[in-house]
Design a protein around this motif. Structure first.
Motif, PDB file in Angstrom:
ATOM      1  N   ASP A 158      42.632  51.538  58.758  1.00 27.95           N
ATOM      2  CA  ASP A 158      42.326  52.135  57.454  1.00 27.95           C
ATOM      3  C   ASP A 158      42.272  51.021  56.414  1.00 27.95           C
ATOM      4  O   ASP A 158      43.299  50.594  55.876  1.00 27.95           O
ATOM      5  CB  ASP A 158      43.391  53.169  57.089  1.00 27.95           C
ATOM      6  N   ARG A 159      41.084  50.542  56.108  1.00 24.82           N
ATOM      7  CA  ARG A 159      40.958  49.387  55.216  1.00 24.82           C
ATOM      8  C   ARG A 159      41.309  49.750  53.773  1.00 24.82           C
ATOM      9  O   ARG A 159      41.817  48.920  53.014  1.00 24.82           O
ATOM     10  CB  ARG A 159      39.545  48.824  55.309  1.00 24.82           C
ATOM     11  N   LYS A 160      41.030  50.985  53.383  1.00 25.23           N
ATOM     12  CA  LYS A 160      41.413  51.399  52.041  1.00 25.23           C
ATOM     13  C   LYS A 160      42.941  51.404  51.922  1.00 25.23           C
ATOM     14  O   LYS A 160      43.503  50.929  50.919  1.00 25.23           O
ATOM     15  CB  LYS A 160      40.843  52.780  51.743  1.00 25.23           C
ATOM     16  N   GLY A 161      43.626  51.928  52.937  1.00 26.21           N
ATOM     17  CA  GLY A 161      45.084  51.916  52.928  1.00 26.21           C
ATOM     18  C   GLY A 161      45.640  50.505  52.937  1.00 26.21           C
ATOM     19  O   GLY A 161      46.669  50.221  52.313  1.00 26.21           O
ATOM     20  N   LEU A 203      41.164  40.941  46.915  1.00 20.74           N
ATOM     21  CA  LEU A 203      39.843  40.737  46.311  1.00 20.74           C
ATOM     22  C   LEU A 203      38.775  40.550  47.389  1.00 20.74           C
ATOM     23  O   LEU A 203      37.678  41.109  47.287  1.00 20.74           O
ATOM     24  CB  LEU A 203      39.885  39.518  45.379  1.00 20.74           C
ATOM     25  N   ASP A 204      39.082  39.766  48.411  1.00 23.53           N
ATOM     26  CA  ASP A 204      38.119  39.572  49.504  1.00 23.53           C
ATOM     27  C   ASP A 204      37.778  40.893  50.176  1.00 23.53           C
ATOM     28  O   ASP A 204      36.616  41.174  50.487  1.00 23.53           O
ATOM     29  CB  ASP A 204      38.682  38.592  50.540  1.00 23.53           C
ATOM     30  N   LEU A 205      38.803  41.723  50.414  1.00 24.76           N
ATOM     31  CA  LEU A 205      38.565  43.019  51.060  1.00 24.76           C
ATOM     32  C   LEU A 205      37.696  43.920  50.192  1.00 24.76           C
ATOM     33  O   LEU A 205      36.778  44.580  50.683  1.00 24.76           O
ATOM     34  CB  LEU A 205      39.911  43.713  51.336  1.00 24.76           C
ATOM     35  N   THR A 206      37.967  43.955  48.898  1.00 22.60           N
ATOM     36  CA  THR A 206      37.197  44.857  48.025  1.00 22.60           C
ATOM     37  C   THR A 206      35.736  44.444  47.975  1.00 22.60           C
ATOM     38  O   THR A 206      34.847  45.299  47.925  1.00 22.60           O
ATOM     39  CB  THR A 206      37.766  44.864  46.592  1.00 22.60           C
ATOM     40  N   TYR A 243      39.280  49.143  43.351  1.00 18.87           N
ATOM     41  CA  TYR A 243      40.332  48.204  43.732  1.00 18.87           C
ATOM     42  C   TYR A 243      39.912  46.754  43.510  1.00 18.87           C
ATOM     43  O   TYR A 243      40.754  45.861  43.504  1.00 18.87           O
ATOM     44  CB  TYR A 243      40.815  48.488  45.158  1.00 18.87           C
ATOM     45  N   GLN A 244      38.625  46.521  43.280  1.00 14.03           N
ATOM     46  CA  GLN A 244      38.228  45.192  42.823  1.00 14.03           C
ATOM     47  C   GLN A 244      38.803  44.950  41.427  1.00 14.03           C
ATOM     48  O   GLN A 244      39.261  43.847  41.111  1.00 14.03           O
ATOM     49  CB  GLN A 244      36.709  45.059  42.812  1.00 14.03           C
ATOM     50  N   PHE A 245      38.792  45.998  40.583  1.00  8.50           N
ATOM     51  CA  PHE A 245      39.450  45.876  39.274  1.00  8.50           C
ATOM     52  C   PHE A 245      40.924  45.544  39.455  1.00  8.50           C
ATOM     53  O   PHE A 245      41.453  44.647  38.783  1.00  8.50           O
ATOM     54  CB  PHE A 245      39.314  47.174  38.476  1.00  8.50           C
ATOM     55  N   GLU A 246      41.610  46.285  40.337  1.00 10.37           N
ATOM     56  CA  GLU A 246      43.046  46.057  40.532  1.00 10.37           C
ATOM     57  C   GLU A 246      43.313  44.614  40.940  1.00 10.37           C
ATOM     58  O   GLU A 246      44.258  43.981  40.463  1.00 10.37           O
ATOM     59  CB  GLU A 246      43.587  47.021  41.598  1.00 10.37           C
ATOM     60  N   ALA A 247      42.473  44.075  41.847  1.00  7.45           N
ATOM     61  CA  ALA A 247      42.679  42.709  42.318  1.00  7.45           C
ATOM     62  C   ALA A 247      42.462  41.702  41.183  1.00  7.45           C
ATOM     63  O   ALA A 247      43.245  40.760  41.005  1.00  7.45           O
ATOM     64  CB  ALA A 247      41.737  42.415  43.480  1.00  7.45           C
ATOM     65  N   LEU A 248      41.399  41.881  40.410  1.00  5.46           N
ATOM     66  CA  LEU A 248      41.117  40.952  39.308  1.00  5.46           C
ATOM     67  C   LEU A 248      42.239  40.980  38.261  1.00  5.46           C
ATOM     68  O   LEU A 248      42.686  39.929  37.773  1.00  5.46           O
ATOM     69  CB  LEU A 248      39.784  41.318  38.653  1.00  5.46           C
ATOM     70  N   HIS A 249      42.682  42.189  37.920  1.00  6.33           N
ATOM     71  CA  HIS A 249      43.741  42.338  36.924  1.00  6.33           C
ATOM     72  C   HIS A 249      45.035  41.688  37.407  1.00  6.33           C
ATOM     73  O   HIS A 249      45.708  40.954  36.663  1.00  6.33           O
ATOM     74  CB  HIS A 249      43.942  43.828  36.660  1.00  6.33           C
TER      75      HIS A 249
END
Length: 1007
Positions: free
Chosen positions: A865-868, A897-900, A908-914
């Motif tokens: 589960d990549r989202k998990g 970030l790589d995964l998103t 979740y790209q936002f979450e990683a950047l933040h």
């Protein structure tokens, strides 16, 4: 892992190049490798990397080391590859992993052998050592004075190896090869007296005494002119011995024996535009050092038509010619030549013997006596033999020398698996940079490289196709690159564009096709109908009507041996693009339309049935949500195999659905959309899923399948939501809700209502989200859908947590967890565990939070589960950050970030950047912190997610505040507070409204 610093810096892990950072990070890695397995102190690294030290070199080094840790991973035993130790850093590398230690070991072995008079072993060791050098060490890295000093010492060690190798070659009597190498070396190092000494010895011992004296005069002139000194005692003594022709001297006498009268030199001219193939060349050069030394060395190069087998063999042979002073033989065996029968072994032996000086009248007519004479004539000599375009092993065997000292290079379109002792080398297409270089070598430099990339891609990066395309462009002055691209993009005429008489790509493929049996030809043709990237035996059996998968596999293996297919993964077969085009064209010419339609129907039935069976095993808890298929397939044995099949076939399934939707099989497209939705979401394949469900909506409407349309709308709504497109998401869900109520489909209604709640939740519209979650929960309980009940409970728990109502949040999460465990649903369990971890995190209970995140991550990786996995990694990164481990947080956030980016999950790209913005600020890299928070804000605005905009504004304010830029911080905190007020929230994730008000109330002075 391989570390290569004797040339441009390279790192290879599991056979794949590791992407390294910028010049500074590469310089740090180079300096660490020069001190491999020893502590590299900070002063050493600073001196190695910078000419002028930056203001905070320790901070910069920590950032570079963090990046290197992530790129290099762990050592084979699982331990850390790059350690922080005793005020410095230690990089762990095995002796055989680092080319420098391999070089040092070989030189040491050669020195010992030369001292012990084992000259042959010494020459081999020094040659192997020199072959580890690929150019200037650490070429392309930025170097400081410390690193430059290290590299100077390295070059000195190489020169020692060069001199010792020359000395060994001269002792062995290999004067011809030694003279060529030494003449080049004395030009490069004109003041190196030992090189001149070895050149003089080699010239004298090969009977060229006058040239040896001339060499002394040259070096003496250079030394006097440039340094004002005479040659040293070594050169003066050697000069005197040559002058008096001292036959008792161990260095200048006795003379070398005369060379054989016949020294064949039959190699065709090398291609001036030969490009790339560095790894393949290295492997062929390694044949010189192959064990055991008592056997003939044979390299067998195979590959598809036009791949460049002959070009590689001839290029390699020219490079190796100095090692085979007794001659080079070349025979075209015509194994795959249009209009010419393969050369019989007897005829090939006749050619070889005549080239060796045997009069034609005494060459035997029979194979065995001719082969015996050939082996006798070649015995004891160092000869290189190129046997080009072989048909099979039987054609080759009589042509192999019988004694060591020779090298044989064989090329063939078939894999010569029955050729004993041969080292096989299967060629693939050129890598893109090499393909572009080949094209521009022929056409000349091009200002715009992008259309060149398009051209070589359309040529399938096949060397023959690239050469023909480049030659056509060069011959037509009115053509532009874009014009050639347009011509090649027309699939119906592409093979024609890449033809040049019998030398064209189509002609080359047709020759291999014509050598198949009729039943094999039909399988080849029908495979050209498959719209996907590859095929396994079961799908091939369905498409071709071959019978059992085992029967199909036998034919596929035959096509593989003929290089009409290649195998990128065990059990999966793939066409090269141009071979696929030939198969498709041949199929349309030879197979009736009804036969083609029947074949594709069988294939689509196979995929629809197999996908249903695999999903039932991989996701048994949601069988009731998926449609059935009228022709079921055999179910995989267990969940692991089912999931693996779905992963392996994912690209094919999406391509099959797209083909079905657009070419007359809409029901298959609708079925695959509804069947695969959960797997695509779980695996994070959102871009492909979006295309699939959008096409399925259209296909369902076309055939009046309202239930199929409902399922596709709900699936499309989910994908839009996960990709951060909330307006299209809610539109799909609303249309699905209306359709479900019209049909009386309570399951479809439940999916739509829950989806609307999730979409509002993503944008921080918690009141609206709760307004959808409540009826969704009641409906889930009414129809007994426990899986959706758990999902809705988790959503309600999220809202309570974000509102600071931690007890209510934990209660809802606990209810959802109990359902997931009782239901045996590990995917839902891991998402609920993440929610519970967030509750602990919000309460400042970091250890319990970390334990929940770790449990969630383990389950995510077990289930795929990549989202998990994203959720759990992000939580663990936050824990690292809050517990004062910013470098560990950085590593974790970079993984997120790589995964998103791979998944296309913008939320979740936002979450990683933040999160990265916070972490970079903690390690003192304010520039990167500011950049990541700005990117996070831009993404949150693009997604129209107000709560995330508030968080990004807070992050930007913190960076400006840390830099002492109070005036720039103020407007960001003000906007953050306004957004929280608009949403009716006192806090969101890591932002608290009271804290923001306190910052605004404080007087902030600009620096």
């Amino acid at each position: 892992m391989e570390f290569r610093l004797l040339g441009p810096l390279e790192v290879v892990g599991d056979g794949e190049p590791v992407c390294l950072g910028g010049p500074r990070e590469r310089a740090v890695l180079g300096a660490l490798l020069l001190r491999a397995n020893r502590i590299a102190t900070v002063p050493y690294l600073v001196d190695a990397v910078w000419d002028r030290s930056p203001a905070s070199p320790e901070t910069n080094l920590r950032t570079y080391v963090t990046g290197l840790r992530r790129r290099l991973g762990t050592a084979p035993d699982g331990s850390a590859r790059l350690l922080t130790k005793d005020g410095g850093y230690l990089l762990v590398a095995g002796r055989d992993e680092l080319d420098l230690t391999v070089f040092d070991d070989l030189v040491e072995r050669g020195d010992r052998a030369l001292a012990g008079n084992d000259t042959e072993a010494a020459a081999e060791s020094f040659r192997s050592a020199l072959d580890t050098w690929r150019g200037e060490p650490l070429d392309g890295c930025r170097t400081g004075p410390g690193l430059r000093a290290e590299l100077a010492r390295l070059r000195e060690r190489r020169l020692h190896a060069v001199e010792q190798h020359a000395k060994a070659c001269v002792r062995l009597g290999q004067h011809g090869a030694a003279i060529d190498d030494l003449r080049r070396l004395v030009v490069e190092h004109p003041l190196r007296e030992e090189l001149w000494a070895q050149l003089m010895i080699a010239l004298c011992r090969s009977g060229r005494r006058a040239e040896a004296l001339e060499a002394y005069a040259t070096v003496r002139h250079r030394l006097v002119e440039e340094l004002g000194v005479d040659p040293g005692a070594r050169l003066r003594t050697l000069h005197a011995e040559i002058l008096r022709d001292d036959q008792d001297s161990p260095e200048v006498g006795p003379r070398m024996a005369a060379e054989p009268a016949v020294r064949p030199a039959q190699l065709p001219a090398d291609l001036p535009t030969f490009t790339g193939r560095d790894d393949e060349l290295r492997r062929l050069h390694d044949l010189l050092r192959a064990d055991p030394p008592s056997t003939v060395r044979v390299g067998a190069i195979d590959g598809m038509p036009g791949i460049g087998k002959t070009a590689l063999a001839v290029h390699t042979a020219h490079q190796l010619t100095p090692h085979y002073p007794d001659g080079q033989l070349f025979v075209d065996l015509h194994g795959h030549t249009h209009g010419i029968e393969p050369t019989k072994p007897a005829k090939a032996l006749d050619q070889l013997l005549r080239a060796l000086g045997v009069p034609g009248e005494i060459v035997p007519d029979e194979v065995e006596p001719a082969a015996a004479l050939y082996r006798s004539r070649i015995a004891g000599r160092r000869i290189l033999v190129v046997l080009d375009n072989a048909a099979d092993e039987d054609q080759i065997e009589p042509l192999l020398p019988g004694t060591p000292g020779c090298l044989v290079l064989v090329t063939s379109r078939r894999r010569l698996t029955g050729l004993d002792h041969a080292v096989p080398l299967s060629l693939d297409v050129l890598p893109l940079p090499d393909a572009v270089a080949l094209f521009t070598d022929i056409t000349g430099p091009q200002k715009d490289v992008e259309p060149v990339r398009d051209i070589v891609r359309l040529c399938g990066q096949l060397p023959l196709a690239i050469r023909i395309a480049a030659a056509r462009l060069r011959a037509r002055s009115s053509w532009t690159l874009d014009h050639l691209v347009d011509r090649l993009r027309d699939q119906r005429r592409r093979l024609g564009e890449l033809s040049s008489g019998q030398r064209g790509v189509a002609a080359a493929i047709s020759l291999s096709y014509g050598q198949l049996r009729p039943d094999q030809q039909q399988v080849f043709r029908l495979l050209g109908l498959h719209p996907g990237a590859d095929v396994d035996a079961a799908a091939a059996a369905a498409l071709t009507g071959t019978g059992s998968p085992q029967d199909a596999e036998d034919v596929l293996e035959t096509l593989l041996d003929a290089h009409l297919l290649h195998q990128h993964h065990t059990g999966r077969y793939q066409f090269h693009d141009l071979v696929r085009a030939h198969a498709a064209q041949t199929c349309h010419e030879h197979e009736p339309a009804t036969a083609r339609q029947s074949a594709l129907t069988r294939l689509l039935d196979h995929y629809a049935g197999a996908a249903t069976a695999a999903m039932d095993v991989a996701y048994p808890n949601d069988i009731h949500r998926r449609p059935r298929w009228s022709r079921p397939a055999a179910a995989p044995a267990d969940e692991t195999r089912a999931t693996r099949w779905l992963d392996d076939e994912q690209a094919n399934l999406l391509d099959m659905a797209a083909h079905a939707a657009g070419h007359g099989w809409p029901a298959h497209a609708v079925h695959l959309s509804a069947t695969l939705s959960q797997h695509l979401e779980t695996r994070g394949h959102l871009i492909g899923a979006e295309r699939l469900h959008t096409e399925a909506v259209t296909a369902a409407r076309r055939i009046g399948d309202r239930a199929g349309e409902l399922a596709a709308l709900n699936a499309a709504g989910l994908v839009h939501r996960l990709r951060g497109r909330q307006d299209p998401s809610r539109d799909c869900y609303q249309r699905a809700l209306d359709l479900a109520r019209d049909l009386g489909d309570r399951q479809g209604e439940l999916n739509a209502v829950r989806g609307l709640g999730n979409s509002h939740h993503m944008q921080g519209h918690f009141t609206q989200a709760a307004g959808h979650y409540r009826p969704a929960l009641a409906l889930a309980r009414a129809i007994g859908d426990q899986g959706t009940e758990a999902d809705v409970l988790r959503g309600i728990g999220d809202i309570h947590r974000l509102r600071g109502e931690h007890t209510a949040a934990a209660d809802h999460y606990q209810q959802a967890l109990e359902i997931a465990i009782a239901y045996g649903d590990r995917n839902r369990e891991l998402h609920v565990l993440f929610g519970l971890g967030n509750v602990h995190y919000s309460r400042g209970q970091f250890e319990p939070a970390a334990e929940h995140y770790r449990r969630s991550l383990r389950l995510a990786r077990v289930t795929g589960d990549r989202k998990g996995e994203l959720y759990a990694l992000l939580g663990l990164g936050d824990i690292h950050r809050m517990q004062g481990r910013p470098e560990a947080a950085l590593d974790t956030y970079l993984q997120v970030l790589d995964l998103t980016k791979t998944m296309g999950n913008l939320n979740y790209q936002f979450e990683a950047l933040h999160a990265l913005g916070h972490a970079y600020l903690l390690v003192g890299d304010a520039d990167r912190a500011l950049t990541h928070q700005q990117d996070a804000l831009a993404l949150a605005c693009n997604l129209e997610q107000l709560s995330d905009q508030a968080r990004a504004h807070d992050g930007l304010a913190r960076v400006h505040h840390a830099l002492g830029q109070g005036e720039q911080a103020r407007p960001h905190w003000a906007r953050c507070l306004a957004l929280l007020d608009e949403l009716g929230l006192t806090e969101v994730e890591d932002v608290n409204a009271e804290s923001v008000r306190a910052q605004l109330a404080e007087h902030i002075h600009a620096p």
